[in-house]
Design an enzyme around this catalytic site. Structure first.
Site, mmCIF file in Angstrom:
data_model
loop_
_atom_site.group_PDB
_atom_site.id
_atom_site.type_symbol
_atom_site.label_atom_id
_atom_site.label_comp_id
_atom_site.label_asym_id
_atom_site.label_seq_id
_atom_site.Cartn_x
_atom_site.Cartn_y
_atom_site.Cartn_z
ATOM 1 N N PHE A 137 0.843 -1.069 -0.146
ATOM 2 C CA PHE A 137 -0.040 -0.085 0.099
ATOM 3 C C PHE A 137 1.072 1.388 -0.265
ATOM 4 O O PHE A 137 1.813 1.487 0.941
ATOM 5 C CB PHE A 137 -0.886 0.133 1.324
ATOM 6 C CG PHE A 137 -1.761 1.226 1.096
ATOM 7 C CD1 PHE A 137 -2.988 1.258 0.480
ATOM 8 C CD2 PHE A 137 -1.487 2.449 1.855
ATOM 9 C CE1 PHE A 137 -3.827 2.176 0.216
ATOM 10 C CE2 PHE A 137 -2.350 3.462 1.704
ATOM 11 C CZ PHE A 137 -3.875 3.496 0.916
ATOM 12 N N ASP A 222 9.328 2.315 1.736
ATOM 13 C CA ASP A 222 8.051 3.304 2.128
ATOM 14 C C ASP A 222 7.947 2.999 3.642
ATOM 15 O O ASP A 222 7.547 2.221 3.982
ATOM 16 C CB ASP A 222 6.703 2.880 1.399
ATOM 17 C CG ASP A 222 5.600 3.608 1.938
ATOM 18 O OD1 ASP A 222 5.584 3.953 2.916
ATOM 19 O OD2 ASP A 222 4.482 3.447 1.224
ATOM 20 N N LYS A 251 2.803 9.682 8.145
ATOM 21 C CA LYS A 251 1.933 9.496 9.301
ATOM 22 C C LYS A 251 2.393 9.856 10.768
ATOM 23 O O LYS A 251 1.887 10.871 11.497
ATOM 24 C CB LYS A 251 1.629 7.879 9.649
ATOM 25 C CG LYS A 251 0.671 7.618 8.446
ATOM 26 C CD LYS A 251 0.232 5.910 8.636
ATOM 27 C CE LYS A 251 -0.921 5.827 7.824
ATOM 28 N NZ LYS A 251 -0.614 5.110 6.428
HETATM 29 C C1 LIG Z 1 -0.896 5.405 4.894
HETATM 30 C C2 LIG Z 1 0.136 4.816 3.895
HETATM 31 C C3 LIG Z 1 0.357 5.564 3.002
HETATM 32 C C4 LIG Z 1 -0.538 6.835 2.268
HETATM 33 O O1 LIG Z 1 -0.416 7.794 3.184
HETATM 34 P P1 LIG Z 1 -1.420 9.020 2.965
HETATM 35 O O2 LIG Z 1 -1.255 9.882 4.062
HETATM 36 O O3 LIG Z 1 -2.867 8.413 3.288
HETATM 37 O O4 LIG Z 1 -1.378 9.481 1.744
HETATM 38 C C5 LIG Z 1 1.528 5.160 2.001
HETATM 39 N N1 LIG Z 1 1.931 4.168 2.324
HETATM 40 C C6 LIG Z 1 2.034 3.442 3.456
HETATM 41 C C7 LIG Z 1 2.920 2.220 3.996
HETATM 42 C C8 LIG Z 1 0.929 4.041 4.390
HETATM 43 O O5 LIG Z 1 0.742 3.004 5.588
#
Ligand SMILES: *Cc1c(COP(=O)(O)O)cnc(C)c1O
Length: 398
Positions: A137, A222, A251
């Site tokens: 994701f 990521d 986050k």
């Molecule tokens: C939450 C998340 C995203 C996206 O972040 P947003 O601030 O919602 O755009 C991307 N990568 C990972 C691994 C995430 O957990």
């Protein structure tokens, strides 16, 4: 307003992109939140790994108040003190040499994709393919959505950004077969969050990095969900000691305030020059002061230690539940990102926990995810597992 009044307003005026639980949270402190009718909840979601220090951490609140009184916003046409300081702090504590600030995780990944494109374009190499993982994701904007290896998020939005290839997570052989001279980068979550809390085998990141280097491709981590202390180290890649070329954060970076960041080595970052990329709000004084306060608190207050200890304790308590309930398939995770995979759907369990004053969530259909604040105590973990085991023991479950 009451819960029901807020729910009514939401359903009338807000676009219907979330299936929400029937409460409105209006206040938070530490690991507790309160809804609009005054009910208290123990929070094991932390705004989905955002409030890593708990809700309204005093240092973050103070930084926000002080900064709001001095300067809320100024354009990146000018230098911004807390932005420069936060960049330095991130660089001092990571592999990176430079930071680009934006406002969300998806934006950070967009910036990473653009940086990779620019890097190879300047080198005169025709490389644009990015390999990402199945069940990954990376966000909902078009680049990040194309990077996300899950059809359910992409359906209905085609055509997607081109040049993404998906391989199974934690499968080095599949990765080696996919990487070639057209590969620009391999993008991976060191632990998959939304995909079900999937922890790769030891050596996976090393194998991935070697495959990338052999092909002359870059590595992007990521760490939007698992960075900033969530796994018991500041960054999840530290567990394996294998650094990337680029890393994205968001986050947990600013204690609850919207922020994103894309970090890179000098060799790669230098592909961006004035005009290459920008963000009006990126690195704004409010968000980066909050970021300074949050990051300093994570680094200084024994938070990482507590995360490791509490993580082991929580995992142990969940393993104990697995012995009692045969429909619990597996408990997995690292630090305080823990998944409990079930053989039954998790939605009703989450709902029943909510009605008993506990917030948890479910990823996929069958994996309960526990993301308490890194400051969570043993007593709170006992309280949580007490509620959870009552819910799991409901005879209707069997
Ligand atoms: C939450 C998340 C995203 C996206 O972040 P947003 O601030 O919602 O755009 C991307 N990568 C990972 C691994 C995430 O957990």
């Amino acid at each position: 307003m009451s819960n029901s009044e807020i729910i009514e307003l939401t359903s009338r005026y807000v676009m219907n992109t979330y299936s929400r639980f029937p409460i409105a949270i209006i206040r938070g402190e530490g690991r507790r939140v309160w809804d609009a009718d005054g009910r208290e909840y123990l929070d094991f979601t932390s705004g989905l790994a955002v409030c890593n220090l708990g809700h309204c951490h005093p240092a973050v609140v103070k930084a926000l108040k002080d900064q709001a009184e001095r300067l809320i916003h100024i354009s990146n046409l000018y230098h911004i003190e807390p932005q420069a300081e936060l960049a330095r702090l991130l660089v001092e504590h990571s592999f990176a040499d430079r930071v680009f600030f934006c406002n969300s995780g998806a934006e950070a990944n967009e910036a990473a994709i653009k940086l990779v494109r620019k890097y190879f374009s300047l080198k005169g190499e025709e490389r644009s393919r990015i390999i990402t993982m199945e069940k990954s994701f990376h966000g909902r904007t078009f680049g990040a959505l194309a990077a996300t290896g899950q059809k359910k998020f992409q359906a209905g939005f085609e055509p997607l950004l081109e040049k993404f290839t998906y391989v199974p997570f934690n499968d080095i052989e599949a990765l080696r077969n996919a990487v070639n001279e057209k590969t620009a980068a391999i993008m991976v979550e060191p632990i998959q969050g939304e995909g079900g809390v999937n922890v790769p085998s030891k050596g996976y990141l090393r194998g991935l990095k070697e495959a990338a280097e052999k092909a002359g491709a870059l590595v992007i981590y990521d760490e939007i969900q698992v960075g900033l202390g969530r796994t018991g180290k500041l960054f999840a890649y530290e567990h394996e000691g294998v650094a990337p070329d680029i890393m994205t954060l968001a986050k947990g970076l600013a204690g609850g305030v919207a922020i994103g960041a894309m970090l890179a080595t000098d060799a790669v970052a230098s592909a961006f020059t004035p005009g290459s990329h920008a963000s009006t709000f990126g690195g704004n004084p409010l968000a980066t002061s909050a970021g300074m306060a949050a990051l300093n608190a994570i680094l200084k207050e024994g938070v990482l230690d507590n995360c490791r200890k509490s993580g082991e304790y929580l995992a142990g308590r969940l393993e104990a539940l697995k012995k009692t309930f045969s429909f619990i398939k597996e408990v997995r995770g690292k630090g305080l990102i823990i998944g409990m995979e079930l053989e039954v759907p998790g939605a009703d369990i989450v709902k029943d926990c909510l009605s008993k004053g506990l917030l948890i969530n479910c990823v996929g259909d069958k994996t309960l995810r526990f993301l308490p604040a890194l400051t969570v105590t043993k007593e709170e973990i006992d309280e949580m597992t007490g509620i959870l085991s009552e819910v799991l023991a409901n005879p209707a479950r069997k």
